[in-house]
Design a protein around this motif. Sequence first.
Motif, PDB file in Angstrom:
ATOM      1  N   ILE A 471      23.462  42.842  74.410  1.00  0.00           N
ATOM      2  CA  ILE A 471      25.033  42.776  73.674  1.00  0.00           C
ATOM      3  C   ILE A 471      25.592  44.043  74.435  1.00  0.00           C
ATOM      4  O   ILE A 471      24.552  45.044  74.646  1.00  0.00           O
ATOM      5  N   LEU A 472      26.827  43.986  74.797  1.00  0.00           N
ATOM      6  CA  LEU A 472      27.613  45.425  76.260  1.00  0.00           C
ATOM      7  C   LEU A 472      29.178  44.855  75.371  1.00  0.00           C
ATOM      8  O   LEU A 472      29.638  43.966  74.790  1.00  0.00           O
ATOM      9  N   ARG A 473      29.530  46.141  75.322  1.00  0.00           N
ATOM     10  CA  ARG A 473      30.847  46.342  74.220  1.00  0.00           C
ATOM     11  C   ARG A 473      31.102  47.593  74.911  1.00  0.00           C
ATOM     12  O   ARG A 473      30.790  48.650  75.274  1.00  0.00           O
ATOM     13  N   LEU A 474      32.728  47.896  75.204  1.00  0.00           N
ATOM     14  CA  LEU A 474      33.733  49.143  76.347  1.00  0.00           C
ATOM     15  C   LEU A 474      34.267  49.434  75.424  1.00  0.00           C
ATOM     16  O   LEU A 474      35.354  48.660  74.671  1.00  0.00           O
ATOM     17  N   SER A 475      34.479  50.393  75.412  1.00  0.00           N
ATOM     18  CA  SER A 475      35.628  51.651  74.393  1.00  0.00           C
ATOM     19  C   SER A 475      36.581  52.091  75.814  1.00  0.00           C
ATOM     20  O   SER A 475      36.172  51.597  77.074  1.00  0.00           O
ATOM     21  N   ASN A 476      37.268  53.186  75.743  1.00  0.00           N
ATOM     22  CA  ASN A 476      37.986  53.600  76.982  1.00  0.00           C
ATOM     23  C   ASN A 476      36.878  54.672  77.584  1.00  0.00           C
ATOM     24  O   ASN A 476      37.142  54.525  79.031  1.00  0.00           O
ATOM     25  N   SER A 477      36.188  55.182  77.438  1.00  0.00           N
ATOM     26  CA  SER A 477      35.257  56.008  77.795  1.00  0.00           C
ATOM     27  C   SER A 477      33.210  56.139  78.294  1.00  0.00           C
ATOM     28  O   SER A 477      32.237  56.524  78.870  1.00  0.00           O
ATOM     29  N   GLN A 478      33.549  54.875  77.136  1.00  0.00           N
ATOM     30  CA  GLN A 478      31.726  54.894  76.507  1.00  0.00           C
ATOM     31  C   GLN A 478      30.900  53.410  76.503  1.00  0.00           C
ATOM     32  O   GLN A 478      32.024  51.984  76.430  1.00  0.00           O
ATOM     33  N   LEU A 479      30.438  52.909  77.393  1.00  0.00           N
ATOM     34  CA  LEU A 479      29.661  51.655  76.954  1.00  0.00           C
ATOM     35  C   LEU A 479      28.739  51.913  75.536  1.00  0.00           C
ATOM     36  O   LEU A 479      27.964  52.749  75.516  1.00  0.00           O
ATOM     37  N   TYR A 480      28.177  50.491  75.184  1.00  0.00           N
ATOM     38  CA  TYR A 480      27.871  50.832  73.736  1.00  0.00           C
ATOM     39  C   TYR A 480      26.559  49.373  74.075  1.00  0.00           C
ATOM     40  O   TYR A 480      27.369  48.111  74.408  1.00  0.00           O
ATOM     41  N   ALA A 481      25.457  49.511  74.079  1.00  0.00           N
ATOM     42  CA  ALA A 481      24.019  48.607  74.504  1.00  0.00           C
ATOM     43  C   ALA A 481      23.644  48.026  72.673  1.00  0.00           C
ATOM     44  O   ALA A 481      23.043  49.374  72.217  1.00  0.00           O
ATOM     45  N   GLY A 482      23.052  47.115  72.772  1.00  0.00           N
ATOM     46  CA  GLY A 482      22.097  46.238  71.557  1.00  0.00           C
ATOM     47  C   GLY A 482      21.429  45.551  71.720  1.00  0.00           C
ATOM     48  O   GLY A 482      21.530  45.173  73.090  1.00  0.00           O
ATOM     49  N   SER A 483      19.637  46.061  71.449  1.00  0.00           N
ATOM     50  CA  SER A 483      18.754  45.103  71.879  1.00  0.00           C
ATOM     51  C   SER A 483      18.504  45.090  70.217  1.00  0.00           C
ATOM     52  O   SER A 483      18.863  45.134  69.002  1.00  0.00           O
ATOM     53  N   GLU A 484      17.396  44.481  70.309  1.00  0.00           N
ATOM     54  CA  GLU A 484      16.306  44.256  69.306  1.00  0.00           C
ATOM     55  C   GLU A 484      15.832  44.809  68.251  1.00  0.00           C
ATOM     56  O   GLU A 484      15.641  44.901  67.451  1.00  0.00           O
TER      57      GLU A 484
END
Length: 749
Positions: A471-484
Amino acid sequence: EKNILPVIVCVSSPIACIPHWTLKSVVCLLLGNSGHLFREEGVWNYSTMLLREDLGLLILGAREAVFALDLSNITHKKAMVKWQVTQDMQDKCSHKGKDLEIECQNYIRVLHKMADGRMYVCGTNAFSPSCDYMSYTDGRLTLENIHEDGKGKCPFDPFQRYASALVDGVLYSATSINFLGSEPVVMRSSTESIRTDFKTSWLNEPNFVGMEHVAEGQQSPEGDDDKIYLFFSETAVEYDSYSKVEVSRVARVCKNDMGGQRTLQRKWTSFVKTRLDCPVPDTSLPFLIQDVFRFCSGNWTSCVFYAVFTPQAHTSQYSAVCAYEIADIRQVFSMGKFKTPVPVETSFVKWVMYSGEVPFPRPGACINNEARDKGFSRTLDLPDRTLQFIRDRPLMDQAVQPISDVALLVRRGPAFTRIVVASATALDGSSHQVMFIGTASGSVLKVVNYDGDTVIIEEVQLFKLSEPVKILRLSNSQLYAGSEVAAAQMPLSSCGHYSSCLDCVLARDPYCGWNLTANHCTAISSIDPDGHSDVIQSLRDGDATRCPSVGIVKAVNITFHPGSTIKLLCEPGSNLARMQWHVDQRPVISSDTFQILRDGLLIINASTEASGLYTCSSVESSNSRDYVSQNAVYELRLGASQSGETSLLLPQVQKQQHTMVVLQVMVVLLSIMLVALVMWNIYKGHFGFFPQCFSQGQGAQGAQEPLQVSCENTSREGNTSNNNHNRRAEFHSAQGKDSKIQQNTDQIL
């Protein structure tokens, strides 16, 4: 830390598909890139995220747990709530043939923010989906235990793809509605719930990947309705083939669809779908969509859908990114031809373009001003002729083509898994879409397309190579990623990694520019508008001619001996740079003596001719221009001859070599002492097994004193393995009998 990954070849332009920078270690990210990594002991599958920027939180769904993490630093856990499966539910799940430890758990799959600030959350609940309401107050996450049936809202299978969207408090979902996963539905859960029909012409073994709401009803001169767009792949009904062929699809429904009065009761009257093409050269089967992201720079008419595609049935090693304009999708659904099933003699159905009369109102269309003028104000008012047409013919004939009819990126290597798109404003005020692409090898690519010229700015390894980005998600200045195994956070811009003006400008990163006054690469967003003239940025051309010349590199003096092996280190400026070596201003050519490596020059069996001044330069091409920077200079001088000596004459390597020499000397000394000790004990008769070993095969003489330790064990262990009690018992008769020991020793010798 910079490291070079193996070259990954692109179909159209190999150079363009190599990342300018590669950060291989998550440690580099955490320490030097303001990134963060979160994981909780005993918790897995961090694959559902909800950004609550109003609360400054990242709501993270995992297996049997939901976390509230600080949005600016996800290592700070604000709160956590567990949602575990009861023992009774686990037993029922296991009795139905599912894995007790893996499948019969509660995987959080749905997370949406509601208008009142609460959150709607659903989990697989041991193959019995359930939904609840969750709130965050006073620093605590709380489940309200208002359990709702999750069938049709959340998948049964934790590893089955699904899609959902919450629009005006109403949940739209695409998943399977039964335990076996054989009844897929696209459903609206409300007091007047509506779903798709259970027909293969509607959904045929689909794999849902994304759902997006587009407010097309806002300021619409036609009085149109909002749309819910669904992206998925499925087994094609329109292809004549002996084996199953999958295709990518985009479908849509109207937000205010209420179903039909008699035909299609509580079913969508607006469900239409068509093929989504992403052309990749030299491929025979269509590529399949894996994820989609809606990017809108203004109102809904500017919306573009970015999607990642991978091959089916492992027919290719490439992945692709394609982009689709909302106008092109609307054109196919509003004006395109339909496909219709036609029975043929061989008892199967063939789908062909429908060329007959299309009834009014148009099948699959939303209620608009034209329909209202004719007396059709609701879908319940639609005539049976229109409803029967769309029930039997939900498939369009024309496929949706990507922008400019080509893929934005086609790359060989680990499969693409997820995509998000951010907007960056350059120094000249122009806006650029920056794609962040997750891969099956746990990395994220940062990609920009400049007027058809695709540039991979960097590749960051967030997780282990065996952990895909889920999964990938965006905020104004950051990227968030998820794995197992974990969740990661990284900034969208990493200007501090560029150590020189050439690195900064040639990277063509829209977030970064080289500040001539401060002499470092800085974020464009932090630059005072009055100071733009002191900043260099060239995105479309990669023009670094304004970069100041680099000072002369001081030479490192090295003395070597004949026969030595010398390695001269020289790191390239980027993945795209090539190295050039010169000795006394003459080019170094690869040979048995000189081996040009990616990170240096290896001189084997150096002779007198190896002496000289060695210079290493990094050369990077941009817009048909070469930019050269001197990286290292070495002065090699011949020292006194030392026969047979081979050394690696680098300060770091020399240090390691000296350590190895000391260790080798210590090992030799210890070995000599051990041998002397063993011989002394043999001489004194303390090792009674030694004569026995030698006497095997000497007839009755060798069998007179049976011992517990065999020769095989003695030779393998290198020392006695008996305990002291046995050794004392075995050698008691030998104590004080020097003459007998001497006699036995004489016989052995």
